[in-house]
Write a protein that holds these residues in place. Structure first.
Motif, short mmCIF file in Angstrom:
data_model
loop_
_atom_site.label_atom_id
_atom_site.label_comp_id
_atom_site.label_asym_id
_atom_site.label_seq_id
_atom_site.Cartn_x
_atom_site.Cartn_y
_atom_site.Cartn_z
N SER A 1 0.81 -1.21 0.00
CA SER A 1 0.00 0.00 0.00
C SER A 1 0.85 1.27 0.00
O SER A 1 2.00 1.27 0.44
N SER B 1 -7.48 4.02 3.60
CA SER B 1 -7.00 2.70 4.06
C SER B 1 -7.92 2.13 5.13
O SER B 1 -8.12 0.92 5.22
N ASP C 1 0.52 -6.29 5.33
CA ASP C 1 0.50 -5.00 4.63
C ASP C 1 1.90 -4.42 4.67
O ASP C 1 2.48 -4.22 5.73
N ASN D 1 3.63 -1.12 3.76
CA ASN D 1 3.21 0.24 3.41
C ASN D 1 4.41 1.15 3.15
O ASN D 1 5.45 1.03 3.81
N ASP E 1 5.33 5.21 2.69
CA ASP E 1 4.87 6.59 2.75
C ASP E 1 6.06 7.50 3.03
O ASP E 1 6.65 7.42 4.10
N ASP F 1 -0.90 4.53 6.67
CA ASP F 1 -1.98 3.59 6.41
C ASP F 1 -1.82 2.20 6.98
O ASP F 1 -2.79 1.49 7.15
N GLN F 2 -0.58 1.81 7.30
CA GLN F 2 -0.41 0.47 7.87
C GLN F 2 -1.23 0.29 9.13
O GLN F 2 -1.67 -0.81 9.46
N SER G 1 1.93 -5.73 9.79
CA SER G 1 2.25 -4.64 8.87
C SER G 1 3.57 -3.98 9.25
O SER G 1 3.95 -3.99 10.42
N MET H 1 6.16 -0.37 7.95
CA MET H 1 6.44 0.74 7.05
C MET H 1 7.90 1.14 7.19
O MET H 1 8.33 1.56 8.26
#
Ligand SMILES: [Zn+2]
Length: 552
Positions: free
Chosen positions: A325, A389, A406, A408, A410, A461-462, A472, A474
């Motif tokens: 994502s 999300s 997930d 992610n 960003d 969004d994670q 998840s 990031m």
């Protein structure tokens, strides 16, 4: 990336450099070659940068959720998914439309005052405080104020700033942060709207005032106040809302917070010193009451998440999904800085979408088979509170229980060479080991988060996947303490984060971005091919959200 200084409410700044690629940037004593200069003789990072250039172009007007600029960006992603051979993963082809309630706070018609029992002292909106736009504001409010320390309610840490404090009918005032002895993830979770807003509402408070700690403010107040005119949003679906009544929300400039504390026997400098030391805070009633008239304009908009599926090759595992994502939206057109009013969002987060497209292309076109399916997901309204999300994680377009991870991306910030990664969530699940394994062959080391109070773990969004029980992570570029890279990142946040200068003309290390994509591709392949799906660590706080899924 979402703005730091407020959790339940939300607000956020271009400096057009005189220099253009190719150019040299001096970081400390070392000169780092940047931009296309470095790669003049190769294609390294070129494809990635082309995506960034398209998405961060002025024509897309900063990709605000609900606007034509966002729609063009969504179409660009969908067209590429199609070109790469991905299956449509939305509810309408590649799109999953999401509806939003939008609130514009009209500061010029709103009023704020402190009342000491005899007279009103008007408060300067902008200089002293800004009004929140995310949660529906109360039109008129007149209520006592109570200082509740960090405003944290964390039963599992035996910590409660609300213990013995009656907040019913009052506006709570708190300083961002928390005691040093409580793990960052726990504090961050207690600060999420899902936890914080619903708790405050249940406790009977009629409003919240957040005082950001200058030490953990990503950007200065001068730029925070410029963001006050930006619209706030929440999901229109009542099932996915955290509050049920209007609530007064504001952010108070720490430099003016003594206005609130007058007569209490406390000074903001002393309270911030306690916060900096990570010690428990006093709680006390404040002398003045707050009076406010808030004028808002409201509308509804619709904007899509974009999803494409690379179908796995294993007869069984292809029904499991590894989500990759990144948020596609940014904050749109805002108050001008140095004559520029388009907030292009090149690093935040055209960069993450560009990586997603790179990886989708390599997997989609190469013919390399992965066992599990990979669902590439570009989400809307991250800047408005992780809303796209949240919608997807709650109403996924594939069976909820089939999502196994997930990954992610960003604002990973490729502004210097990639030697270190900070991976938010790395200690919580086996994905931490997976990314270490993907990073090692590239000589990239995973290092700990040195600023847990920035709450990054809940700021992208994670977090919505975590809350849906899905392991998840990031990753973003890391740096060692006080290194030139560390300083470059701090400077970037101060000057470009949520500013019009986060555009495609800034210095970017294309080779580092390409290296990141390589690393993430290895991670995707590793997770998609592993015999076991990722799982939470036994001692992870976030494991609780996965418990109903344990029998699967
Ligand atoms: Zn952002």
């Amino acid at each position: 990336m979402r703005f730091v200084c407020s959790s339940p409410i939300q607000p956020p700044g271009r400096r057009r450099l005189a220099v253009r690629f190719p150019t040299l940037i001096l970081i400390g004593a070392s000169a780092v070659l940047i931009g296309s200069a470095q790669n003049a003789s190769s294609d390294v990072g070129k494809q990635w940068f082309a995506h960034v250039q398209y998405l961060a172009d002025d024509r897309l007007e900063g990709r605000l959720t609900g606007t034509e600029g966002y729609r063009k960006a969504a179409q660009y992603v969908a067209d590429h998914f199609k070109e790469y051979g991905l299956e449509p993963g939305g509810t309408q082809g590649y799109f999953q439309p999401v509806k939003f309630d939008v609130q514009h706070v009209v500061a010029s018609e709103s009023k704020l005052a402190l009342h000491d029992g005899r007279s009103d002292t008007p408060i300067h909106l902008g200089e002293s405080a800004i009004l929140g736009s995310r949660l529906p504001q109360r039109k008129d409010v007149s209520a006592p104020l109570v200082f509740v320390g960090y405003g944290l309610h964390i039963p599992e840490a035996h910590y409660d700033d609300f213990a013995g404090v009656d907040v019913r009918g009052k506006i709570i005032v708190y300083i961002n942060g928390g005691p040093a002895n409580i793990p960052g993830a726990l504090k961050a979770s207690a600060r999420s709207p899902q936890e914080f807003v619903s708790f405050v509402e249940k406790a009977g408070a009629v409003g919240t005032i957040t005082i950001p700690n200058p030490k953990s403010m990503d950007i200065p107040w001068d730029r925070i106040k410029l963001a006050a005119s930006q619209p706030g949003m929440r999901l229109a679906d009542p099932e996915l809302q955290d509050s049920h009544r209007p609530m007064f929300t504001a952010i108070w400039n720490p430099a003016h917070a003594d206005e609130l504390l007058a007569g209490s026997g406390h000074k903001i400098a002393d309270l911030l010193a306690i916060a900096d030391a990570g010690k428990p805070m006093p709680r006390f009633d404040l002398k003045p009451a707050l009076k406010a008239t808030v004028v808002t304009k409201n509308e509804q908009v619709e904007s899509p998440n974009v999803a494409g599926i690379l179908r796995g090759s294993d007869p069984k595992l292809k029904n499991q999904y590894v989500v990759y994502s990144a948020h596609l939206d940014h904050v749109g057109v805002g108050e001008p800085i140095k004559g520029d009013k388009i907030y292009n969002g090149a690093m935040d987060n055209a960069s993450g979408i560009a990586s997603m497209l790179d990886i989708a292309e390599k997997l989609g076109k190469s013919g390399v088979k992965v066992k599990r399916s990979v669902l590439f997901l570009a989400v809307c309204a991250e800047e408005k509170g992780l809303l796209g999300s949240r919608y997807f994680a709650q109403k996924p377009t594939v069976p909820k229980s089939s999502i196994v991870a997930d990954l992610n991306t960003d604002m990973f910030l490729p502004i210097f060479p990639l030697n270190y990664l900070v991976v938010y969530g790395a200690d919580e699940s086996t994905l931490g080991e997976d990314i270490q394994a993907a990073a090692a062959p590239l000589d990239v080391r995973v290092i700990p988060d040195r600023a847990p109070d920035r709450n990054i773990f809940i700021r992208s969004d994670q977090y919505n996947f975590i809350r849906a029980g899905v392991p998840s992570i990031m990753p973003e570029f890391g740096a060692t303490a006080n290194s030139p890279e560390d300083k470059a990142e701090a400077e970037w946040l101060k000057n470009r984060y949520h500013a019009p200068s986060d555009d495609a003309q800034q210095p970017i290390d294309l080779a580092a971005a390409a290296k990141f994509d390589k690393l993430m591709l290895q991670l995707v392949e590793r997770v998609a091919n592993a015999s076991d799906k990722p799982h939470w660590k036994p001692d992870s706080y976030f494991r609780r959200f996965a418990e109903p899924r344990a029998s699967e």
